[in-house]
Design a protein around this motif. Structure first.
Motif, short mmCIF file in Angstrom:
data_model
loop_
_atom_site.label_atom_id
_atom_site.label_comp_id
_atom_site.label_asym_id
_atom_site.label_seq_id
_atom_site.Cartn_x
_atom_site.Cartn_y
_atom_site.Cartn_z
N GLN A 61 0.83 -1.26 0.06
CA GLN A 61 0.09 -0.02 -0.11
C GLN A 61 0.90 1.44 0.12
OE1 GLN A 61 -3.20 0.21 -0.49
NE2 GLN A 61 -3.01 2.48 -0.63
N ALA A 62 1.97 1.09 0.80
CA ALA A 62 2.84 2.31 0.75
C ALA A 62 3.52 2.71 -0.63
CB ALA A 62 4.00 2.16 1.76
N GLN A 63 3.71 1.51 -1.29
CA GLN A 63 4.25 1.70 -2.61
C GLN A 63 3.41 2.23 -3.72
OE1 GLN A 63 6.15 -2.00 -4.13
NE2 GLN A 63 7.65 -0.88 -5.13
N ALA A 64 2.25 1.67 -3.60
CA ALA A 64 1.08 2.37 -4.49
C ALA A 64 0.85 3.80 -3.96
CB ALA A 64 -0.20 1.46 -4.12
N ASN A 65 1.10 4.30 -3.00
CA ASN A 65 1.11 5.63 -2.48
C ASN A 65 1.94 6.57 -2.94
OD1 ASN A 65 -1.70 5.22 -1.87
ND2 ASN A 65 -1.24 5.17 0.34
N LEU A 66 3.32 6.10 -3.70
CA LEU A 66 4.26 6.71 -3.85
C LEU A 66 4.51 6.98 -5.29
CD1 LEU A 66 7.03 7.97 -2.32
CD2 LEU A 66 7.87 5.80 -2.37
N ASP A 67 4.75 8.17 -5.85
CA ASP A 67 4.90 8.26 -7.27
C ASP A 67 6.21 8.67 -7.61
OD1 ASP A 67 4.59 10.92 -6.75
OD2 ASP A 67 2.94 11.31 -8.03
N HIS A 68 7.10 9.05 -6.69
CA HIS A 68 8.37 9.49 -6.75
C HIS A 68 9.17 9.73 -5.59
CE1 HIS A 68 6.82 13.57 -7.25
NE2 HIS A 68 8.05 14.10 -7.06
N ILE A 69 10.21 10.22 -5.37
CA ILE A 69 10.78 10.53 -4.20
C ILE A 69 11.80 11.60 -4.35
CG2 ILE A 69 12.86 9.70 -2.53
CD1 ILE A 69 11.99 6.90 -2.79
N VAL A 70 11.80 12.68 -3.64
CA VAL A 70 12.62 13.60 -3.74
C VAL A 70 13.67 14.08 -2.34
CG1 VAL A 70 12.71 16.31 -3.88
CG2 VAL A 70 10.85 15.01 -4.87
N TYR A 71 14.73 14.03 -2.74
CA TYR A 71 15.77 14.12 -1.62
C TYR A 71 16.32 15.36 -1.80
CZ TYR A 71 19.96 12.63 1.31
OH TYR A 71 21.06 12.66 2.12
N HIS A 72 16.54 16.08 -0.62
CA HIS A 72 17.13 17.63 -0.45
C HIS A 72 18.16 17.44 0.46
CE1 HIS A 72 14.57 20.29 -2.81
NE2 HIS A 72 13.70 19.53 -2.48
N ALA A 73 19.51 17.62 0.00
CA ALA A 73 20.64 17.26 0.94
C ALA A 73 21.42 18.86 0.96
CB ALA A 73 21.76 16.25 0.25
N TYR A 74 21.52 19.23 2.17
CA TYR A 74 22.12 20.48 2.34
C TYR A 74 23.57 20.17 3.00
CZ TYR A 74 17.65 23.01 1.86
OH TYR A 74 16.58 23.65 1.05
N GLU A 75 24.59 20.80 2.36
CA GLU A 75 25.88 20.62 2.72
C GLU A 75 26.51 22.04 2.35
OE1 GLU A 75 29.22 20.19 4.31
OE2 GLU A 75 27.72 18.65 4.59
N PRO A 76 26.94 22.64 3.66
CA PRO A 76 27.62 23.96 3.47
C PRO A 76 29.02 23.99 3.11
CG PRO A 76 27.34 23.54 5.80
CD PRO A 76 26.59 22.45 4.82
N ASN A 77 29.48 22.80 2.95
CA ASN A 77 31.03 22.73 2.37
C ASN A 77 31.00 21.98 1.13
OD1 ASN A 77 33.68 22.15 1.91
ND2 ASN A 77 33.86 20.73 3.73
N PRO A 78 31.30 23.27 0.22
CA PRO A 78 31.32 22.97 -1.21
C PRO A 78 32.39 22.14 -1.67
CG PRO A 78 31.88 25.52 -0.98
CD PRO A 78 31.44 24.71 0.44
N SER A 79 33.42 22.13 -1.07
CA SER A 79 34.81 21.30 -1.41
C SER A 79 34.07 19.57 -1.41
CB SER A 79 35.75 21.33 -0.56
OG SER A 79 35.50 21.00 0.66
N LEU A 80 33.00 19.39 -0.85
CA LEU A 80 32.58 18.00 -0.67
C LEU A 80 31.82 17.59 -2.07
CD1 LEU A 80 31.34 17.51 2.79
CD2 LEU A 80 33.50 16.85 1.77
N ALA A 81 31.67 18.71 -2.95
CA ALA A 81 30.70 18.35 -4.33
C ALA A 81 31.28 17.27 -5.19
CB ALA A 81 30.82 19.74 -5.14
N PRO A 82 32.45 17.40 -5.74
CA PRO A 82 32.91 16.24 -6.12
C PRO A 82 32.82 15.01 -5.72
CG PRO A 82 34.92 17.83 -5.94
CD PRO A 82 33.68 18.21 -4.90
N HIS A 83 32.98 14.65 -4.48
CA HIS A 83 32.76 13.29 -3.95
C HIS A 83 31.13 13.06 -4.08
CE1 HIS A 83 33.35 9.64 -1.80
NE2 HIS A 83 32.35 10.10 -0.90
N CYS A 84 30.38 14.02 -3.75
CA CYS A 84 28.83 13.70 -3.86
C CYS A 84 28.36 13.56 -5.27
CB CYS A 84 28.12 15.13 -3.27
SG CYS A 84 28.42 15.43 -1.46
N VAL A 85 28.88 14.03 -6.16
CA VAL A 85 28.64 13.76 -7.56
C VAL A 85 29.03 12.39 -7.86
CG1 VAL A 85 29.12 14.30 -9.87
CG2 VAL A 85 28.68 16.11 -8.28
#
Length: 133
Positions: A61-85
């Motif tokens: 039932q949970a799967q039927a009620n879910l059409d997509h997932i949105v994940y917002h990740a906040y990280e104030p250290n931009p030097s981590l960007a390459p590893h995140c990508v």
């Protein structure tokens, strides 16, 4: 229970404050295994956290009620960007170059492995200073 109680399909929105190297996102997608205690009684997942696809597969039932997932990740250290990508690409996500914003990047992954379409928004700023509009 929250997903099962919904009557219409919609997104599951997750927000990670201080996302670092996206370890929580990886944990949700892949689950956590305790190799020393792994056994057949735990579906090959030890005593760790099940993956999101395992969780949803057990709750149709949970799967039927879910059409997509949105994940917002906040990280104030931009030097981590390459590893995140690199982490997102290793998980099968593709950069959406058309919606790159001043404070971050957007990635997506089509339906895969029992999970619906997913969007990841990487915000390289302090969430307390982010304009939600």
């Amino acid at each position: 229970a929250l997903l099962e109680a919904r009557t219409r399909a919609g997104p599951l929105v997750l927000v990670d404050l201080g996302a670092g190297l996206l370890s929580i996102w990886s944990l949700l997608l892949l689950g956590a295994r305790d190799a020393e205690e792994d056994n057949d009684n735990n579906n090959g997942n030890g005593n760790g956290l099940p993956s999101l696809s395992q969780f949803l597969a057990q709750r149709s039932q949970a799967q039927a009620n879910l059409d997509h997932i949105v994940y917002h990740a906040y990280e104030p250290n931009p030097s981590l960007a390459p590893h995140c990508v690199e982490t997102l690409e290793s998980l099968g996500f593709v950069s959406d170059d058309t919606t790159t914003t001043a404070d971050g990047l957007k990635f997506y992954r089509e339906e895969h492995g029992g999970l619906p379409y997913m969007e990841v928004h990487l915000h390289f700023c302090d969430y307390r200073c982010h304009d939600a509009s």
